[in-house]
Design an enzyme around this catalytic site. Structure first.
Site, PDB file in Angstrom:
ATOM      1  N   GLY A   1       0.829  -1.206   0.000  1.00 33.98           N
ATOM      2  CA  GLY A   1       0.000   0.000   0.000  1.00 33.98           C
ATOM      3  C   GLY A   1       0.858   1.249   0.000  1.00 33.98           C
ATOM      4  O   GLY A   1       2.034   1.213   0.369  1.00 33.98           O
TER       5      GLY A   1
ATOM      6  N   PHE B   1       1.589   9.310   4.124  1.00 31.19           N
ATOM      7  CA  PHE B   1       2.738   9.219   5.019  1.00 31.19           C
ATOM      8  C   PHE B   1       3.906   8.509   4.341  1.00 31.19           C
ATOM      9  O   PHE B   1       5.057   8.872   4.524  1.00 31.19           O
ATOM     10  CB  PHE B   1       2.323   8.469   6.290  1.00 31.19           C
ATOM     11  CG  PHE B   1       3.417   8.338   7.321  1.00 31.19           C
ATOM     12  CD1 PHE B   1       3.696   9.392   8.178  1.00 31.19           C
ATOM     13  CD2 PHE B   1       4.165   7.178   7.433  1.00 31.19           C
ATOM     14  CE1 PHE B   1       4.704   9.284   9.129  1.00 31.19           C
ATOM     15  CE2 PHE B   1       5.159   7.060   8.375  1.00 31.19           C
ATOM     16  CZ  PHE B   1       5.431   8.115   9.225  1.00 31.19           C
TER      17      PHE B   1
ATOM     18  N   VAL C   1       3.723   1.187   2.553  1.00 27.72           N
ATOM     19  CA  VAL C   1       3.484   0.143   3.550  1.00 27.72           C
ATOM     20  C   VAL C   1       3.999  -1.177   2.985  1.00 27.72           C
ATOM     21  O   VAL C   1       3.647  -1.557   1.866  1.00 27.72           O
ATOM     22  CB  VAL C   1       1.987   0.028   3.898  1.00 27.72           C
ATOM     23  CG1 VAL C   1       1.776  -1.035   4.976  1.00 27.72           C
ATOM     24  CG2 VAL C   1       1.434   1.376   4.363  1.00 27.72           C
TER      25      VAL C   1
ATOM     26  N   LYS D   1       5.026   0.536   7.973  1.00 30.10           N
ATOM     27  CA  LYS D   1       4.779   1.793   7.258  1.00 30.10           C
ATOM     28  C   LYS D   1       6.001   2.692   7.409  1.00 30.10           C
ATOM     29  O   LYS D   1       6.318   3.147   8.504  1.00 30.10           O
ATOM     30  CB  LYS D   1       3.521   2.486   7.792  1.00 30.10           C
ATOM     31  CG  LYS D   1       3.170   3.754   7.047  1.00 30.10           C
ATOM     32  CD  LYS D   1       1.708   4.145   7.214  1.00 30.10           C
ATOM     33  CE  LYS D   1       1.356   4.550   8.621  1.00 30.10           C
ATOM     34  NZ  LYS D   1      -0.021   5.100   8.713  1.00 30.10           N
TER      35      LYS D   1
ATOM     36  N   ASP E   1     -10.180  11.110   9.771  1.00 29.66           N
ATOM     37  CA  ASP E   1      -9.942  10.649   8.396  1.00 29.66           C
ATOM     38  C   ASP E   1     -10.608   9.292   8.176  1.00 29.66           C
ATOM     39  O   ASP E   1      -9.978   8.339   7.719  1.00 29.66           O
ATOM     40  CB  ASP E   1      -8.438  10.566   8.119  1.00 29.66           C
ATOM     41  CG  ASP E   1      -8.117  10.525   6.617  1.00 29.66           C
ATOM     42  OD1 ASP E   1      -9.014  10.872   5.818  1.00 29.66           O
ATOM     43  OD2 ASP E   1      -6.995  10.150   6.253  1.00 29.66           O
TER      44      ASP E   1
END
Length: 844
Positions: A535, A539, A542, A556, A658
């Site tokens: 992913g 930020f 992942v 992450k 979020d």
């Protein structure tokens, strides 16, 4: 400054002279307006002043009842050092105020009114008006704060739209030791239809509603592709400037002009009160790029003040096409999609017909103090030559949370910024902060001394932050410092000493999770192999990895170029370290070494919920299986439980901020867990909201938070309502490729639901498997979540209950003929190993 028209002062200086020579266009108007209130005051003048456009300004001596002032101070001159000054009679006199003074006007018809203020610093034997500093307010709105007209080479013109009833007062408040002044004032009624109550939002979100409660300041009003339009031609005495100073790509545009008499206004659409004929009779279109597929946009950039939302009106009229449906193009505001595939023929059904559309640009989308409006060709156009046009543009500033159009001070003179005024409590906190800051300063001195005496083998430690670690221990914060082009992060810890010399034991003692050495995570991910990426987010990437002999984890890794990542990194650790719940993704640990920010989570093998709704790619040999309606309900219930725990079960309530389907992850058993707490905020304990910049994901944003920058737990409830419709319909929440009314899923679904046609967009893979009772209860929950105002939305506990009830209705539908008239029913529910009674209840 956007609203004072200084940019084109040379045009304004010629303004009245041009009125003498610009002929009035003899065109048929489909609208007429006679203002109920029409106060035109030439301040400080001894006689009435008639302008070339036919308007008469009365002397405030003749209308002295309007004015309340302690001293009678006036000034006047025969001419001013501006070219063609004889055409500027309003600026030859001024009223001066040494103390607070008021103009009051009685309003015969409540509604919006123009407030137009004219300033030019005339000479006076006792007062230097170029050095004057003052504020101008109404009873409710700050128009100008600490305003000064220092430039004697140009006039200053301010224009506002303010709601007024019974009486409208203008208060002039000079700064201490200074004076205020004004040359002319206009208070004029505005037709009700000029400004709507709602407009489309940019970035795309639910429509911005409640415009009628806002005061506005006109920042820019442009006649695109044409020259100056005077108040003599405009039915509402508006001034339209040329767009030339704002055209940021003039090489790509070509001006087009037609006879204004050929412009028509549609029934029920634009009128001459919206914009006069000359606005629609001129336009800018794309210049010939000598290519069959030109790839550029026409662009206009206007300076504005930050910290405000802006109302934007775009005017269009197809004066370039030879036949219908030739002109289809896209519209962008600050590089965000406003309209995709605008077909003017579909809007007006005729060429040469006026059309306009409105938007509200959120303050968070404004960068570098400017608004960029662009129009450009639609890719893969089936017919017609690629082209785009714009005829007119209006930009108006909305008042901020301080109800000010100029700064963060309210009408009472008190600071009304994000943290409010400085109450005694806040002053006490500030004092404590000062003491803590002083303590921190001496702490830094101690650290520097220790640094000078550091052991020679200090470089054997993992990082600079680990060398600091034994000094303190209680909590962490992250500071970004730069040396040259290299960014270095340091961990600074609190005051309790730790006996441990290693990171791992320190963080386990603090309950912040396990500390991982960077080399451990390199091994776990095969040196962050791209094949391990599962992913990508804001930020960073992942990765899937293995630790401790085979335990799979999600790793992450923060993007080092992201300054925002430092805050998200810290927030994620602090939030998840104190949260443990079956429906929240668990943080295992993290790494803060070698300028890295890495978070390690439990691995969720089935990935994000979104992938299971519409994430499968075409011709995928291993498509993701379709979730049944029961599975979707169970996932929604699990997510709601996680959010309900955040809001009410933590030591202090937490707002996720979020909520979306990519932040709801599924394990091997499709158990849902809420993830990604990088934007989360502690819930307010006193005032009921957190004043903060808008952050989150467009399409899911709470419109009330979007408008007011005030975050509450009901903002999560709104976002979850969008998730519910996304689960039901299995389509993206924002799809710019669809027609305008279908772009936003939440709006489209609500509109269809009100019309009784919601089945039209339910996921066709499950549409025949949902019981009517279950669907009704599910949609009821989603609808309540999407209420315009947070106070009207249910809490997550009520949403959770109704989703559980929807699940029981679905399970019971195959066995029991449920009567819609029943008011109660008992259903046995296996819930955490216990029997639970479900009683239907309505959402609040």
């Amino acid at each position: 400054m956007g609203g004072d028209f200084r940019h084109f002062s040379s045009q304004v200086s010629l303004f009245f002279l041009l009125l003498l020579f610009v002929p009035f266009f003899a065109v048929q108007s489909n609208s007429s307006f006679s203002p109920a209130d029409n106060y035109l005051i030439d301040c400080g003048s001894s006689r009435e002043t008639k302008l070339p456009d036919g308007r008469n300004f009365k002397s405030d001596q003749q209308s002295v009842s309007f004015l309340q002032t302690e001293e009678e101070i006036k000034t006047s001159v025969d001419s001013i050092p501006i070219s063609d000054s004889n055409s500027l009679p309003l600026y030859l006199s001024a009223r001066i105020f040494a103390g607070k003074s008021t103009y009051s006007f009685y309003i015969s018809r409540p509604g919006r009114h123009w407030i137009r203020l004219h300033f030019y610093p005339l000479p006076h034997p006792l007062y230097n008006l170029t050095d004057s500093v003052f504020s101008v307010t109404t009873d409710t709105t700050v128009l100008l704060h600490d305003f000064s007209a220092r430039d004697s080479s140009s006039i200053v013109f301010k224009e506002y739209l303010i709601y007024a009833s019974e009486k409208l007062s203008l208060y002039f408040k000079p700064h201490k030791g200074s004076v205020a002044f004004i040359n002319a004032v206009e208070i004029v009624s505005v037709p009700d239809e000029l400004i709507p109550d709602s407009a489309a939002s940019v970035p795309q979100a639910p429509d911005f509603k409640g415009l009628s409660s806002f005061s506005l300041q006109i920042s820019h009003r442009l006649n695109i592709g044409g020259g100056l339009i005077s108040p003599k031609i405009d039915h509402l005495s508006r001034f339209w400037a040329s767009d030339k100073p704002y055209n940021s790509f003039p090489e790509g545009s070509r001006n087009v002009t037609v006879d204004p008499k050929t412009i028509t206004y549609p029934e029920g659409g634009a009128t001459t009160l919206i914009a006069p004929h000359p606005v629609y009779a001129t336009a800018a279109e794309m210049a010939d790029a000598q290519t069959s597929e030109p790839n550029f946009n026409l662009s206009w950039r206007m300076s504005v003040d930050s910290g405000h939302d802006y109302f934007i009106r775009l005017h269009f009229c197809d004066i370039v096409s030879k036949s219908l449906n030739e002109l289809v193009f896209n519209v962008f505001i600050n590089k965000l999609s406003a309209i995709s595939g605008l077909d003017l023929s579909a809007k007006t059904t005729a060429l040469g017909t006026a059309y306009y559309t409105d938007f509200v640009l959120n303050a968070s989308a404004i960068t570098n103090g400017s608004i960029l409006v662009q129009v450009g060709p639609t890719p893969n156009l089936q017919s017609g030559k690629p082209n785009a046009i714009l005829n007119g543009l209006e930009i108006m500033k909305l008042h901020n949370a301080a109800e000010s159009l100029d700064g963060l001070f309210g009408v009472d003179g008190k600071y009304k910024g994000p943290s409010g005024g400085m109450s005694s409590k806040k002053l006490a906190i500030a004092g404590i902060g000062f003491v803590m800051g002083l303590t921190a300063f001496f702490g830094v001195v101690v650290l520097l001394v220790r640094w000078q005496r550091r052991p020679k083998d200090w470089q054997k430690q993992n990082s600079f932050s680990s060398w600091l670690l034994p000094l303190h221990a209680s909590h962490s914060s992250y500071i970004s410092s730069k040396s040259g082009s290299t960014s270095r992060r340091m961990s600074i810890f609190g005051s309790r000493k730790s006996k441990s010399n290693g990171f791992s034991s320190f963080f386990s003692n603090q309950g912040l999770g396990r500390y991982f050495a960077f080399t451990e995570l390199q091994i776990a991910t095969q040196n962050f192999d791209e094949k391990s990426v599962i992913g990508v987010g804001g930020f960073g990437k992942v990765y899937i990895g293995e630790i401790d002999g085979g335990t799979q984890v999600a790793i992450k890794r923060g993007n080092q170029s992201s300054e925002q990542g430092i805050n998200e990194f810290q927030t994620e650790i602090q939030m998840l370290s104190k949260l443990r719940h079956r429906h929240l993704v668990s943080l295992i640990g993290f790494c803060d070494e070698n300028q890295e920010m890495i978070l390690v989570y439990e691995y969720m093998s089935n990935g994000p919920l979104r992938d299971h709704l519409y994430g499968s790619k075409e011709n995928d040999p291993n498509p993701i299986p379709t979730l049944s309606w029961k599975q979707r309900l169970e996932i929604c219930i699990g997510s709601a439980r996680g959010l309900h725990y955040l809001h009410t079960g933590a030591a202090q309530g937490i707002i996720h901020r979020d909520v979306k389907t990519t932040n709801i992850l599924l394990d091997e058993n499709l158990l849902a867990k809420v993830s990604d707490f990088g934007l989360s905020k502690d819930a307010p304990m006193e005032q009921g909201h957190v004043s903060t910049a808008v952050k989150g994901s467009f399409g899911y944003l709470d419109p009330e938070y979007f408008r007011r920058q005030q975050l509450t737990d009901k903002s999560d409830v709104y976002s979850f309502g969008v998730v519910l419709f996304e689960v039901l319909c299995a389509r993206p929440v924002i799809n710019p490729q669809l027609p305008r009314e279908q772009v936003n899923l939440a709006e489209y679904a609500m509109n269809l639901h009100r019309k009784g046609n919601l089945e039209k967009i339910i996921d066709p893979k499950i549409v025949g498997t949902i019981s009517k009772g279950s669907l009704r209860k599910f949609v009821e929950a989603a609808e309540k979540c999407l209420a315009e105002y947070g106070v009207d939305r249910p809490g997550m506990g009520d949403v959770l209950w109704n989703l559980e009830y929807a699940l029981q209705l679905q399970e019971a539908s195959a066995q029991v003929d449920l009567s819609e008239d029943k008011t109660t029913m008992n259903i046995q529910l296996e819930f955490s190993g216990e029997e639970m009674q479900i009683l239907p209840r309505p959402l609040p």
